[in-house]
Design a protein around this motif. Structure first.
Motif, PDB file in Angstrom:
ATOM      1  N   MET A 197       4.186   2.008  -8.158  1.00 54.32           N
ATOM      2  CA  MET A 197       5.404   2.824  -8.257  1.00 54.32           C
ATOM      3  C   MET A 197       5.660   3.251  -9.701  1.00 54.32           C
ATOM      4  SD  MET A 197       8.204   1.800  -5.561  1.00 54.32           S
ATOM      5  CE  MET A 197       8.468   3.525  -5.336  1.00 54.32           C
ATOM      6  N   ALA A 198       5.432   2.306 -10.628  1.00 54.61           N
ATOM      7  CA  ALA A 198       5.704   2.604 -12.037  1.00 54.61           C
ATOM      8  C   ALA A 198       4.808   3.738 -12.537  1.00 54.61           C
ATOM      9  CB  ALA A 198       5.492   1.341 -12.871  1.00 54.61           C
ATOM     10  N   ILE A 199       3.522   3.696 -12.151  1.00 52.43           N
ATOM     11  CA  ILE A 199       2.605   4.773 -12.545  1.00 52.43           C
ATOM     12  C   ILE A 199       3.133   6.112 -12.028  1.00 52.43           C
ATOM     13  CG2 ILE A 199       0.277   5.732 -12.210  1.00 52.43           C
ATOM     14  CD1 ILE A 199      -0.716   2.792 -12.011  1.00 52.43           C
ATOM     15  N   ALA A 256      -3.831   4.970  -1.934  1.00 57.27           N
ATOM     16  CA  ALA A 256      -3.641   3.998  -0.856  1.00 57.27           C
ATOM     17  C   ALA A 256      -4.922   3.214  -0.585  1.00 57.27           C
ATOM     18  CB  ALA A 256      -3.178   4.714   0.417  1.00 57.27           C
ATOM     19  N   LEU A 257      -6.061   3.921  -0.568  1.00 54.92           N
ATOM     20  CA  LEU A 257      -7.329   3.233  -0.313  1.00 54.92           C
ATOM     21  C   LEU A 257      -7.659   2.269  -1.457  1.00 54.92           C
ATOM     22  CD1 LEU A 257      -9.516   6.094   1.215  1.00 54.92           C
ATOM     23  CD2 LEU A 257      -8.583   4.096   2.387  1.00 54.92           C
ATOM     24  N   LEU A 258      -7.362   2.708  -2.690  1.00 54.38           N
ATOM     25  CA  LEU A 258      -7.605   1.852  -3.849  1.00 54.38           C
ATOM     26  C   LEU A 258      -6.741   0.593  -3.773  1.00 54.38           C
ATOM     27  CD1 LEU A 258      -9.495   2.435  -6.221  1.00 54.38           C
ATOM     28  CD2 LEU A 258      -7.486   3.104  -7.565  1.00 54.38           C
ATOM     29  N   ALA A 259      -5.462   0.792  -3.440  1.00 60.25           N
ATOM     30  CA  ALA A 259      -4.548  -0.351  -3.321  1.00 60.25           C
ATOM     31  C   ALA A 259      -5.021  -1.290  -2.218  1.00 60.25           C
ATOM     32  CB  ALA A 259      -3.129   0.135  -3.030  1.00 60.25           C
ATOM     33  N   ALA A 260      -5.492  -0.720  -1.093  1.00 55.13           N
ATOM     34  CA  ALA A 260      -5.974  -1.551   0.015  1.00 55.13           C
ATOM     35  C   ALA A 260      -7.163  -2.393  -0.435  1.00 55.13           C
ATOM     36  CB  ALA A 260      -6.364  -0.678   1.199  1.00 55.13           C
ATOM     37  N   ALA A 261      -8.066  -1.784  -1.217  1.00 54.03           N
ATOM     38  CA  ALA A 261      -9.242  -2.513  -1.690  1.00 54.03           C
ATOM     39  C   ALA A 261      -8.820  -3.653  -2.606  1.00 54.03           C
ATOM     40  CB  ALA A 261     -10.195  -1.562  -2.405  1.00 54.03           C
ATOM     41  N   ILE A 262      -7.915  -3.377  -3.537  1.00 52.62           N
ATOM     42  CA  ILE A 262      -7.485  -4.422  -4.480  1.00 52.62           C
ATOM     43  C   ILE A 262      -6.769  -5.547  -3.733  1.00 52.62           C
ATOM     44  CG2 ILE A 262      -5.951  -4.938  -6.428  1.00 52.62           C
ATOM     45  CD1 ILE A 262      -6.388  -2.020  -7.347  1.00 52.62           C
ATOM     46  N   ILE A 263      -5.815  -5.175  -2.876  1.00 51.55           N
ATOM     47  CA  ILE A 263      -5.040  -6.196  -2.165  1.00 51.55           C
ATOM     48  C   ILE A 263      -5.951  -7.001  -1.230  1.00 51.55           C
ATOM     49  CG2 ILE A 263      -3.210  -6.555  -0.461  1.00 51.55           C
ATOM     50  CD1 ILE A 263      -1.725  -4.204  -1.741  1.00 51.55           C
ATOM     51  N   ILE A 319       0.848  -1.204   0.000  1.00 49.90           N
ATOM     52  CA  ILE A 319       0.000   0.000   0.000  1.00 49.90           C
ATOM     53  C   ILE A 319       0.880   1.250   0.000  1.00 49.90           C
ATOM     54  CG2 ILE A 319      -1.684   1.336   1.331  1.00 49.90           C
ATOM     55  CD1 ILE A 319      -2.829  -1.312   2.355  1.00 49.90           C
ATOM     56  N   ALA A 320       1.932   1.235   0.810  1.00 50.47           N
ATOM     57  CA  ALA A 320       2.807   2.406   0.911  1.00 50.47           C
ATOM     58  C   ALA A 320       3.397   2.760  -0.455  1.00 50.47           C
ATOM     59  CB  ALA A 320       3.928   2.130   1.910  1.00 50.47           C
ATOM     60  N   HIS A 321       3.863   1.761  -1.171  1.00 53.21           N
ATOM     61  CA  HIS A 321       4.527   2.051  -2.443  1.00 53.21           C
ATOM     62  C   HIS A 321       3.559   2.531  -3.514  1.00 53.21           C
ATOM     63  CE1 HIS A 321       7.845   0.200  -0.388  1.00 53.21           C
ATOM     64  NE2 HIS A 321       8.637   0.665  -1.328  1.00 53.21           N
ATOM     65  N   ALA A 365       2.836  -7.350  -7.485  1.00 51.65           N
ATOM     66  CA  ALA A 365       2.468  -6.728  -8.759  1.00 51.65           C
ATOM     67  C   ALA A 365       1.842  -5.345  -8.525  1.00 51.65           C
ATOM     68  CB  ALA A 365       1.497  -7.623  -9.518  1.00 51.65           C
ATOM     69  N   VAL A 366       0.912  -5.268  -7.555  1.00 52.63           N
ATOM     70  CA  VAL A 366       0.260  -3.986  -7.257  1.00 52.63           C
ATOM     71  C   VAL A 366       1.305  -2.975  -6.778  1.00 52.63           C
ATOM     72  CG1 VAL A 366      -1.399  -2.831  -5.735  1.00 52.63           C
ATOM     73  CG2 VAL A 366      -1.950  -5.071  -6.695  1.00 52.63           C
ATOM     74  N   TRP A 367       2.185  -3.436  -5.926  1.00 52.68           N
ATOM     75  CA  TRP A 367       3.283  -2.655  -5.365  1.00 52.68           C
ATOM     76  C   TRP A 367       4.096  -2.011  -6.491  1.00 52.68           C
ATOM     77  CZ3 TRP A 367       5.982  -4.431  -0.377  1.00 52.68           C
ATOM     78  CH2 TRP A 367       7.215  -3.803  -0.190  1.00 52.68           C
TER      79      TRP A 367
END
Lengths: 259, 282
Positions: free
Chosen positions: B115-117, B85-92, B52-54, B109-111
């Motif tokens: 970062m790449a985006i 961060a909230l979006l990443a939390a939902a996906i993960i 989530i942090a990344h 992969a999400v991590w």
């Protein structure tokens, strides 16, 4: 089916009707038809991987049968959860977890307490009573992790009792306990059996002592036997021919012979 | 030497607003850090917290790009980080509930994609790449008064949610199967926990930066876990430890002009290993 047996089945605490279950289409349990009456003290035995714990999880509604049905107090397990106390194996819990014995016991009140904010006095009171009942009244504020294996197991029983259940389901409760601790543990269960129906799963037959009233053997078939009927043949059939039966039901109580 | 460092630091605190803001940001972030970090440690989701942090870099990068190139001001980069961060939390969270066996691969992969985006949008943005460095490694001296209000607001939110649902959160972390049997909606509480983690991660990003967040989120709580017997004690100790570490990180880094985030993390890591060793020897 006669009216008398139909009635008996209605009153059964746990009733399985042609229950079947399998993981990924591999059948594990098939055609299970058992009825466990109220007030019974049942031990579920069978070799590792035979489906004992699966049977317990079906009874809790954590798994759904592939076919057939299982009823607790005449209802689907999900709807009977408020009346079931569940005692899982303690070694799977994190040993560093920052909770006291009372904190763990209070978790048994979650189903009955209001969901927001803190515990009510009533919940705290009930949890303290439950810890007293399992003989840990003086350890309430102790770190759960610092308790011995037998004490942890008792706290988990207190947690189940705190929810005022009518049926207690225990999964391998004596795994990793010393023989003398185990003895005291069964005496506690015997005491609880005066007001609760008890079903416990065990991988060894060592426990089949005077306290247990009937035995459910899980193998290719699932059968209920009164304790006195357990013979070398049943055990050989269940565990394979290498098993030897060591007789230790020398007390031969009347209950053991009633069937 | 210490006296000199101390004097320089206290003079700076007296005379510069940015130093006062930095100290306040560290102290405020420590509250969520101690409370939510304790849950992250006992539920063992530090890898998820790292993921989530990344991904917050995606939010920071996209909003920064929109600001510079299109003059978009509706949300700040930190607001963008909250959304990412909230979006990443939902996906993960969804992945870890539904694809248990491949959970770590998907988190990885999400991590990386997050970062790449972020990197792509930062490279599209004209200007200095120092912004990237301050996102990655933190620049607590850049905290604005708007950021402080956001940190304080998120703090209040985290505390209110934890106060309301601490019974369920504790039970879900301790034994989720049992909690489910008690009628607790364990998946909802798992998502709630990930959401709280996401918000806390964003707070800490402004203090130590994306890459170093995970140490500040988990190590004070892990140290507290060695001493606390109950969850609230663990949270209180972790909060104090976290506040002490961010403050001393700031103090020690100021005079020699070292990056505050990195110094804070070096202190945190050293404190963690020292505590673990001492505790073990006993």
């Amino acid at each position: 089916m006669t009216t008398a047996t139909a009635q008996a089945k209605d009153q059964a605490t746990i009733a399985c009707h042609d229950l079947a279950f399998g993981y990924d289409s591999k059948p594990l349990l098939q055609k299970v038809n058992i009825a466990i009456p109220q007030g019974d003290f049942v031990c579920v035995v069978g070799p590792n991987g035979s489906g004992k714990t699966t049977l317990l999880k079906l009874a809790l509604g954590l798994l759904q049968p592939t076919s057939g049905r299982i009823e607790i107090f005449g209802k689907a397990p999900r709807h009977a959860r408020g009346r079931i106390g569940y005692v899982p194996q303690h070694p799977r819990l994190d040993p560093l977890f920052p909770v006291s014995a009372l904190d763990v016991t209070l978790m048994g009140r979650l189903g009955r307490a209001p969901s927001l904010l803190s515990w009510r006095n009533r919940d705290q009171e009930r949890a303290r009573q439950a810890l007293d009942e399992v003989g840990l009244g003086d350890r309430m504020d102790h770190h759960f992790a610092a308790l011995s294996g037998g004490q942890k197991q008792r706290v988990l029983i207190a947690r189940a009792l705190a929810g005022d259940p009518e049926l207690l389901l225990l999964d391998e409760p004596t795994a990793g306990l010393d023989a003398h601790v185990e003895e005291g543990f069964y005496r506690l269960l015997e005491e609880l059996n005066k007001r609760l129906t008890i079903v416990l799963v065990s991988h060894d037959l060592g426990f089949v002592s005077g306290f247990v009233k009937s035995v459910v053997c899980v193998g290719h078939d699932v059968m209920v036997h009164p304790t006195s009927e357990i013979t070398g043949e049943i055990i050989a059939d269940l565990y394979g021919s290498d098993m030897r039966l060591v007789r230790h039901d020398h007390r031969c109580s009347e209950e053991g012979h009633q069937c | 030497m210490l006296a000199f460092l101390g004097t320089a630091f206290f003079d700076a605190v007296r005379s510069h607003h940015f130093m006062q803001y930095a100290l306040l940001a560290g102290a405020l972030a420590s509250v969520s850090c101690g409370v939510v970090g304790s849950f992250v440690v006992i539920r063992r989701i530090s890898y998820i917290a790292g993921g989530i942090a990344h991904t917050t870099l995606a939010g920071l990068g996209v909003v920064h790009y929109l600001q510079v190139v299109h003059g978009f001001t509706a949300i700040s980069p930190m607001g963008g980080a909250v959304i990412a961060a909230l979006l990443a939390a939902a996906i993960i969270g969804w992945v870890s509930l539904h694809l248990k066996q491949r959970e770590d691969t998907v988190i990885g992969a999400v991590w990386a994609m997050g970062m790449a985006i972020g990197v792509v949008f930062i490279s599209l943005t004209p200007g200095y790449t120092t912004d990237l460095m301050s996102y990655l490694f933190g620049n607590i001296l850049m905290v604005s008064s708007t950021d402080l209000w956001l940190i304080a607001g998120l703090d209040v939110l985290v505390l209110v949610v934890v106060a309301l649902f601490h019974k369920q959160l504790l039970a879900v972390c301790f034994d989720s199967e049992f909690a489910a049997l008690q009628g607790v909606h364990i998946n909802r509480f798992y998502f709630l926990l990930l959401g709280l983690t996401a918000l806390t991660v964003v707070l800490l990003v402004s203090v130590v930066g994306i890459i170093l967040v995970i140490a500040l989120l988990t190590l004070p709580a892990a140290m507290a876990n060695l001493f606390a017997r109950r969850l609230w004690q663990m949270m209180a100790i972790a909060t104090l430890v976290c506040a002490a570490l961010t403050t001393s990180g700031l103090a020690l880094s100021y005079a020699p002009d070292l990056p505050a985030g990195a110094v804070t993390i070096l202190l945190t890591g050293s404190a963690f290993f020292a505590t673990a060793l001492v505790k073990r020897r006993r």
